[in-house]
Design an enzyme around this catalytic site. Sequence first.
Site, PDB file in Angstrom:
ATOM      1  N   CYS A 424      72.078  30.242   7.227  1.00 25.64           N
ATOM      2  CA  CYS A 424      73.554  30.670   6.716  1.00 25.64           C
ATOM      3  C   CYS A 424      74.397  29.832   6.306  1.00 25.64           C
ATOM      4  O   CYS A 424      75.207  30.042   5.371  1.00 25.64           O
ATOM      5  CB  CYS A 424      74.347  30.787   8.401  1.00 25.64           C
ATOM      6  SG  CYS A 424      74.394  29.661   9.484  1.00 25.64           S
ATOM      7  N   HIS A 468      77.506  29.031  13.153  1.00 31.48           N
ATOM      8  CA  HIS A 468      77.264  29.858  11.929  1.00 31.48           C
ATOM      9  C   HIS A 468      78.535  29.223  10.901  1.00 31.48           C
ATOM     10  O   HIS A 468      79.096  28.712  11.347  1.00 31.48           O
ATOM     11  CB  HIS A 468      77.630  31.389  12.526  1.00 31.48           C
ATOM     12  CG  HIS A 468      77.393  32.311  11.421  1.00 31.48           C
ATOM     13  ND1 HIS A 468      76.082  32.548  10.938  1.00 31.48           N
ATOM     14  CD2 HIS A 468      77.933  33.109  10.744  1.00 31.48           C
ATOM     15  CE1 HIS A 468      76.283  33.680  10.091  1.00 31.48           C
ATOM     16  NE2 HIS A 468      77.298  34.038   9.979  1.00 31.48           N
ATOM     17  N   ASP A 484      80.896  37.436   4.940  1.00 25.98           N
ATOM     18  CA  ASP A 484      79.866  36.720   5.513  1.00 25.98           C
ATOM     19  C   ASP A 484      78.456  37.346   4.734  1.00 25.98           C
ATOM     20  O   ASP A 484      77.884  38.220   4.922  1.00 25.98           O
ATOM     21  CB  ASP A 484      79.519  37.191   7.052  1.00 25.98           C
ATOM     22  CG  ASP A 484      78.343  36.336   7.698  1.00 25.98           C
ATOM     23  OD1 ASP A 484      77.797  35.501   7.042  1.00 25.98           O
ATOM     24  OD2 ASP A 484      78.419  36.481   8.948  1.00 25.98           O
TER      25      ASP A 484
END
Lengths: 678, 303
Positions: A424, A468, A484
């Site tokens: 991520c 994250h 995202d």
Amino acid sequence: MRVYQVPTHTRLWLVITIIACSLPQLLRGHLWQAGLVVLVMVIRSLADRQRIQLPGKAIRGLLMVGVVGITWITFGRIYGPEAGVALLVSLFSLKYLEVVRQRDAYVVIVLGYFVCATALLFERGPGMFAYVLLCMLLLTTCLIGINHSDTGARPMGHVRRAVAMSLQAVPVMLVLFVLVPRVAPLWNMKIDSGQARTGMSDSMSPGEISELSQSSELAFRVAFDGAIPEKGERYWRGLTLSHFDGRTWQQAIPRGVDKQAYLFQKGGPEPEWHKSLMAQDRGSGYRYQVIMEPTQRTWLFAMKVPVLEQGEAGLARDMRLVASRPISESVGYTVTSYPNLSSAIGLERSDRALMLSLPEDQNVGRRARGLAQQWQLDSSTDADVVKQALRHFREKPFYYTLKPPPLPVDPIDEFLFVTRRGFCEHYASSFTFMMRAAGIPARVVVGYQGGEPNELGSHLLVRQYDAHAWSEVWLEGKGWVRVDPTGAVAPERIEDGLRAALSGNGEDSNVLEGLRSFASSGLLGKLQQWTDYVDFQWQTWVLGYNSQSQMQLLRQLLGSTSPLSIALALFGAITLLLGLYMLVLLRQDRGYRQTPMEREFWRLHQRVAERQGAPLDPGLTPQQLANTIAARWPGAAKPAREWALQYQQALYNPAVLADKRRIRHLRRLRNRLYKLLG
Amino acid sequence: MQALTKALGEVAKVVLGKEDQLKLALTCLMANGHLLIEDLPGMGKTTLAHALARVFQLEYRRVQFTSDMLPADILGVSVFNPNTQDFTLREGPVFTQLLLADEINRATPKTQGALLEAMEERQVTLDGVTRPLPRPFFVVATQNPSDQAGTFVLPESQLDRFLMRISLGYPAPEVELALLAGGDLREQARSLKPVISSDGLVKLSGMVDKVRASHELLDYVQRLMDATRTDDRFVAGLSPRAGLGLLKAARAWALISGRDYAVPEDIQAVWAAVAEHRLSARQGGSVSAMTQSLLQSVPVVRR
């Protein structure tokens, strides 16, 4: 020969108790402490067997000096929680060498109450609490034991009494727990809990979060007051990172912005941005309590936009909560998050400059900059650019993996155009970079995403592997919008969590196994859920009961929190409890308990009266009762007479013991009689 | 124990068909207590006393109480001896081992008091000199319940000095027949064989104290005592002395029954004899029935 005034039967209990009280420290501390306890016990047991003399004053003095010395060497000092407790426990065990008279035993036991409580300095879970209670039970047993001479002493009876005494103390304990005013500690003890905690750092460079993601340690728990939001909505924001040096993202405050104005503290001066934020229509929100594990950092985690209801923290202008001091022990805070509350509180010039800043060196991410500028030319709005970028991630062969290849030179370009394998942080980092290159203010947000519910407590567990990173972009008219990019590459990560996103990806199965939260099914899973549930309730209700929640409760209970009303309530509650105990004692004193033998007689008496349908004189002797039976039920004459004989012997012949065996025998005879009586 | 049974058998030869009363009388002697026999004349009171004295080889005297009797007639008197120019004591009939005080209620309270004091103290003080009575020392007193004219009823405080009161009652028909056929029983009483010496009796009394009474039994005795005190049919409850006497009598009864521990049956067996004469009813009615009813209502085993 010495005369030991501590009764023999208590000595074993004392040994067990001393070891039990020191055990948490021995397990946590250094090896020499355990060695010392063993040495003391060996010396003492040899001395008790008359093999050696108990060490005299000189040797004991030497031992003490030695212990202080070793503590000094090990910890560099003899005060402070760690060194102090180590010293205390060592001297506590040394004290056992001196126990000869009853008075010495008292000293050891009273010291023991203190020693076992020090374990709570380092660990405050329900397990440790239960263990300390057990130690106190042992200590109380010893206390009872040293007051009984050896003749006829029954150690198990002492245990029972200790349990009874402790149970009687529980209501008083609860009253004191609830009512005694909590004061903040006079000094803040910095206790190193011995293990380095994993957790977010205040910067992000490639590989950092993926490393964190391999830990299943607990980050925090959340208990919602109402519905739990969808998993895809559960973005727990921790930090926003705005400065990028080509490899690492860091926290930054726009140039020229006053730190005071950046952070709003309750009770402090209210900055303009907070006023305008509060002036908006909030819409509905999620109310929840977060219980955080210690991080040694100041930032707290919450969903957007958090309004603090209980706890000590301020709201920063980038919509995140900041605690007033580093979180060094579990802490709880209650928040209502309003997802619809727009953070469009204006983007000042200095903000915009920071959120568009890229490394000066144009060679850093040169191809990425080019691609972004291309998108900017192709699109009419900023939102279109975002869409283009996401499409790029979706359509080009990007992979989501925990083990991305190293990016030694230029992380942005190498990732975007060469390896295309990342976690991520790679996606968030490169996406934010490209947005800035396309002239859209953007920042990286790190925190946690998702969290797994515990079915028992309906609370959420957020673990380190839920860590994250994502982006926020500033869109004119909308304000800061969450984007995202990881969701474009691996939607499973957002919907089903990390494990689902990685399985079938050729990842190391050991790593995947480590990402399990609860064993998926079966007894073990249930057990883990229960442990977590108990732990959470403990954190919420016991450790979370601080001065703030106390005042709230007292206001509800008493209507006021003045010292007088608290003192009255405390005094009244304890007086009431003592009065109750007194009543029970008085009642017990007046009444008596029927002995098993007496019950035995009256049961048969009652049964015979029932069966013959007429009342029997209470003044019947056992023999007369048997005769009554024999007269009416001739078939039962023999067992009845046998019963009466046995009974008479047991009750009136002092040479015959009315022990359990005899009572069982009588009961068997009686049951046989019941059958014969029909 | 066999000797006891034999002694009982001997006495039963002359007091026919009264085994229970005999056993009670024997119990009373063994418990070192004085016995009051309440009966009409001619029921065998004197024969019983005779027989007991004979069987236990006790020195025996009999005094017929009358209204003109003085304490000196029982205790003795100091007589001036002209030869020695001194007073010497002439011992009265009380200086014996078994004294039969016939119709004790005929004597004046003064005389009764003198005897009863001797019974309690087991010693006699005359002219400032205290003289012990022989050991053992028993008084078997009789009184006539129906003939109240010219009698001085023993006050309760003095009745308390008697461990037991029994009455023999009329004999059963077949017993009476045997009685009529057998001839003079009092004569026969003189020819009874001694079974136990008076020293043996003292030893037996010592054994009575060794009969064990469990806590539960003492508890029962206490409950009975308590019941007489809380029962408002009685003028007053039993005294602690009565309680001690009850226990002692029960122990003796247990010993006669061949046990070395007492059971509730022992208490119940001696209960009427020990308790009845010490109790009086508040509003008439049979004291005997009331006393007996307590045995039914007081729980033997604590509940």
